[in-house]
Motif scaffolding. Structure first.
Motif, PDB file in Angstrom:
ATOM      1  N   ASP A   1      -2.631  91.825 -76.672  1.00  0.00           N
ATOM      2  CA  ASP A   1      -1.591  91.281 -75.818  1.00  0.00           C
ATOM      3  C   ASP A   1      -2.304  90.675 -74.610  1.00  0.00           C
ATOM      4  O   ASP A   1      -2.717  91.415 -73.702  1.00  0.00           O
ATOM      5  N   ASN A   2      -2.467  89.370 -74.608  1.00  0.00           N
ATOM      6  CA  ASN A   2      -3.214  88.725 -73.530  1.00  0.00           C
ATOM      7  C   ASN A   2      -2.472  88.801 -72.189  1.00  0.00           C
ATOM      8  O   ASN A   2      -3.102  88.721 -71.138  1.00  0.00           O
ATOM      9  N   ALA A   3      -1.179  88.964 -72.232  1.00  0.00           N
ATOM     10  CA  ALA A   3      -0.419  89.116 -70.989  1.00  0.00           C
ATOM     11  C   ALA A   3      -0.683  90.468 -70.325  1.00  0.00           C
ATOM     12  O   ALA A   3      -0.579  90.608 -69.110  1.00  0.00           O
ATOM     13  N   LYS A   4      -1.037  91.449 -71.151  1.00  0.00           N
ATOM     14  CA  LYS A   4      -1.311  92.800 -70.641  1.00  0.00           C
ATOM     15  C   LYS A   4      -2.797  93.116 -70.609  1.00  0.00           C
ATOM     16  O   LYS A   4      -3.188  94.232 -70.266  1.00  0.00           O
ATOM     17  N   ASN A   5      -3.626  92.153 -71.005  1.00  0.00           N
ATOM     18  CA  ASN A   5      -5.083  92.370 -71.052  1.00  0.00           C
ATOM     19  C   ASN A   5      -5.436  93.631 -71.844  1.00  0.00           C
ATOM     20  O   ASN A   5      -6.270  94.447 -71.412  1.00  0.00           O
ATOM     21  N   THR A   6      -4.815  93.762 -72.991  1.00  0.00           N
ATOM     22  CA  THR A   6      -4.983  94.980 -73.787  1.00  0.00           C
ATOM     23  C   THR A   6      -5.178  94.634 -75.262  1.00  0.00           C
ATOM     24  O   THR A   6      -4.525  93.728 -75.780  1.00  0.00           O
ATOM     25  N   VAL A   7      -6.063  95.374 -75.895  1.00  0.00           N
ATOM     26  CA  VAL A   7      -6.258  95.277 -77.337  1.00  0.00           C
ATOM     27  C   VAL A   7      -5.939  96.635 -77.948  1.00  0.00           C
ATOM     28  O   VAL A   7      -6.163  97.673 -77.318  1.00  0.00           O
ATOM     29  N   TYR A   8      -5.401  96.600 -79.155  1.00  0.00           N
ATOM     30  CA  TYR A   8      -4.945  97.818 -79.814  1.00  0.00           C
ATOM     31  C   TYR A   8      -5.623  97.973 -81.184  1.00  0.00           C
ATOM     32  O   TYR A   8      -6.046  96.992 -81.787  1.00  0.00           O
ATOM     33  N   LEU A   9      -5.662  99.205 -81.651  1.00  0.00           N
ATOM     34  CA  LEU A   9      -6.081  99.478 -83.016  1.00  0.00           C
ATOM     35  C   LEU A   9      -5.114 100.501 -83.593  1.00  0.00           C
ATOM     36  O   LEU A   9      -5.134 101.676 -83.201  1.00  0.00           O
TER      37      LEU A   9
END
Length: 116
Positions: free
Chosen positions: A73-81
């Motif tokens: 989520d580039n708006a939240k500066n977060t990557v998930y797995l």
């Protein structure tokens, strides 16, 4: 300063699920390819999953293909797995990595233990 902070690890039974998160700060997140690596005791660090800058393309190691899903989520500066159907051999420390040309940033890691 640059920070990558992983969360979401823990102890889970075989067949269970976990969702890891990696919150980024201190750099332009949307420019970076994001990766998840893992390292089990006594083994080399292994690339598990990769996602491109826009999230339009992903890639997985054969060992997790069909069970893990990487997203960002580039708006939240977060990557998930998202990790499903977990197996004991998935037990490792999982690391978030940001890569862009010569820039390479790492998180501190989060422990995932799959055991009954």
């Amino acid at each position: 300063q640059v920070q990558l902070v992983e969360s979401g690890g823990g102890l889970v039974q075989p067949g269970g699920s976990l969702r890891l998160s990696c919150a980024a700060s201190g750099f332009t997140f949307r420019r970076y390819v994001m990766n998840w690596y893992r390292q089990a005791p006594g083994k080399e660090r292994e690339l598990v999953a990769t996602i491109t800058t826009t999230g339009g393309s992903t890639n997985y190691s054969d060992s997790v293909k069909g069970r893990f899903t990487i997203s960002r989520d580039n708006a939240k500066n977060t990557v998930y797995l998202q990790m499903n159907s977990l197996k004991p051999e998935d037990t490792a420390v999982y690391y978030c990595n940001a890569h862009w040309y010569s820039a390479d940033y790492w998180g501190q890691g989060t422990q995932v233990t799959v055991s009954s």
